[in-house]
Scaffold this active site. Sequence first.
Site: not given
Length: 1012
Positions: A112, A161, A390
Amino acid sequence: MEASLTARDRVGIQDFVLLDAYTSESAFLDNLRKRFHENLIYTYIGTLLVSVNPYKELDIYSKKQMDIYMGVNFFELPPHIFALADNVFRTMLFEFNNHFILISGESGAGKTEASKKILQFYAVSCRSTRLLNNVRDRLLLSNPVLEAFGNAKTLKNDNSSRFGKYMDIQFDYQGGAVGGHILSYLLEKSRVVHQNHGERNFHIFYQLVEGGEEDLLRWLGLERNCQHYSYLVQGGCAKVSSINDKNDWKTVQKALSVIELSKSDIEYLFGIIASVLHLGNIKFEADVRGYATLSNNQEMHWVSKVRLKQTTESLHPPIEAKTDEVSFYYISINHVFSPFSVDHAVYARDALAKAIYDRTFNWLVNKINESLANKDSSRKTVIGLLDIYGFEVFSVNSFEQFCINHCNEKLQQLFIELTLKSEQEEYEMEGIEWEPVPYFNNKIICDLVEEKHRGIISLLDEECLRPGEATDLTFLEKMEEKIGGHPHFVTHKLADQKTRKTLQRGDFRLLHYAGEVTYCVVMQQSKNPIIKHCFPSTEPDSKKRPETVVTQFKSSLVGLTEILMSKEPWYVRCIKPNEAKQPGRFDDVLVRHQVKYLGLMEHLRVRRAGFAYRRKYEIFLQRYKPLCPDTWPNWKGTAAEGVQRLIKHLGYKRDEYKLGRTKIFIRHPRTLFATEDAFQDCKHKLATRIQAKYKGYRVKGDYLKQKEAATKIENCWRGLIARKERERRAWAVKVIKKFIKGFMTRNQPASIDNSEYLAYVRQSYLTRLKENLPKTVLDKDSWLTPPPIMREVGDTLFFCFIMLKVQTSIMFKGKKESYPFSVSRPFLDTRIGETHIKYSVPVVKYDRNGFRPRLRQLILTQDAAYLVEEAKIKQQIDYSSLKGVSVSNLSDNFLILHVTCDDIKRKGDLVLQCDYLFEVLTKLSVIANKQNCIKVVQGSVRFDIQPGREGFVDFKSGQESTVYRAKNGHLMVVSVAFKETKVIIHDMCSSLSSTFILGINKSKVKMMVMWG
């Protein structure tokens, strides 16, 4: 990059492509660790940027740093995210095509922040107009809104996020940001209803409760206490020290106004957020039949009051909530109502809350897109930013991890394909033979998940939608039947004896490119408790079979892949150095795991399969030309010919390099390092020579400038002196002529010829008269003889002095003992050297209470008298308020000024002592026109201290002059008796007072008044 090659032993290699042991994971980690401990968090793998989260503030993101990286060659400066952003931007403008930046890494790795830094760089570097600034502000402020609604605290990150975001930034042909568009993926809806211990719900819930205004909370039926809401306390950490919900609330409100949400839309939006909190507080009880009923209607009342149905009708598609039923029912497509048990009712409640929040989030993203939309239809170029989860591997991996890991699998496939494609295209463009690169093709894993009719997603769809009782075990059995022979799929039943010990009966294992991941097929253990309940994307009355969540995810992933395939890729890989978020700590095991699943070693191996270093001929020659006498300092031929001459001089072997059409390709890093070391040695010698030449050039230049300046100054100075001498002589000639002519006509009437000479005569006479005033004013013979033109003025001056003495005689002759002594002393205009006042004299002032003496100055002006101490006015006496002046008939020098004192705040009469008594009284009588107010008294004088209080001054003769306060409280003034001196002036004054003044004509009387 080349500028820092010499520091490689201390800070590592800036580009992993130059790593000798490029196949060694240990060497890779060692280089990353060296740079991390030197606060160098960025490293390249070609054009890929590896970023390690420092968990502390670094001074590398200032406006100054942005300016440094603007318009600079990508490898010219140390690795930085600004370098990547600038290179993408300049490539887009130059080639006029679309690009995207893929930012990946696990939670807490800094994805982010990386996207924020890129947006900030573009906000500063793009050209600025009023319209473009509005677009820029909306792009920047869309981040706080999306973070509030899509980010949450997790165990790994306080601002994680919980959705994937792809943002397109649209640029015009001049590089100005003119619009944007956002796509969201994989919002973690389950977080709305469930959080693990140590985690929080989405930020917006806490911001509303903690920062919302009292009127808003009252209207929404909320209390300022997160502990009162079931959906906010499951993680047990509603308060986080690193998060200020009140300040974030203000930021979100400002951002919502900037992106042009109407006031009503904002109210509806927060009404929906409040309704989700109220839904979470709805409780159920089982009736006698075991069906779920509401335990109380209070929360349902608030859900109804904030008009959930009305507000959600603005979303598409609309959501309906049956709030008037006592029991919760499952509503099928055919509207057949079936009662729920308590467990099913809770699941339905949570499903409704998640659906509401998910569609609200999508509506908000659409609103942001409307505010960012570019109204200009002309062609635009685009830079996309993809910030997505990820690869995730937990102790228990459920449906969310399955979706996330499959997304990363697809992106890795895309990543390798695009990297190989760009490498092959560059080789072909440069005319260099392409050598096939062996690599792991993970298409086999992607097909295992998404292949039609045989993939895991298709099997899950069939199992969720088939009639009959479908369970987790039937789904597992179906996978074992259909894909049991796949080399990357293992279950407890299919595994060998050793592997079976690591698998539960309800688990299956996939061999991803990043490693093995075991998934739990029992979906009730997932964060989503009712994963099989897939909300339809069409209306309930539609005949089309609704898509499941996993199918929707697959479709969106396909769409994302198509978008990325149409653009030029750039990559940022974010790495988390430790789990404790501690600065300076590098966990080798954790970092090694991330390096593996991010595919960094695979990417490095692809980039290093051919040549480690490649540069354009111009750049290579510009840097290393000092190493060859033929190319230094300037090469006259083409850059390619210059590079050929240079490498021949350096002794490169044929297998160490290749020459392309525009670039030189160097196979081994050691070849480049040897060249760089030779350049560093040569650079010091060159620096010394250049320095010497430059110093000589500067000194010679300074000397020539000084010589030229000195010549100019000499010429100007000589000219100035000559002009002044000529002007002085011309003036002297003119003055001498006028003086002689004035002297010759001095006895004639005033004219142009003699006016200046006569003025000089007057000035000379007055100057001499000032220095030689007569000792006695009545001795007219002792006055300087005036010139003919000054005789009348001399008489006038004499008469003016006589008039003042006559005035003194009238007031004090025969009344005060010391008067005869003052006759022979001339009166002056002032006694303290001031010329802008009528008269001034030093005096001693006696306090009204206690009669303490104080040194003062008495100043007479045209309108008032002032008693002054240094520069401070102590008392002002207007002449209009001066009632009279009293003096004794003895030889003392005291005077009492009587003033009108109507106000208790004003000061009373003044008791003064002055050595020039007659002079000051005469001046006062003339200036203030108070001749009749001066009284000579005997004995004592009464004076007013203030209204209602009076004091006395007693006068008497004695052997010695003294002033003291008597026992009766009066001021006692003792003066020595004055012995009269027989002076002829006594008789003269008596006759002058009557005859002399009458003999003066009117014009002379006017002159006397003016001088007086």
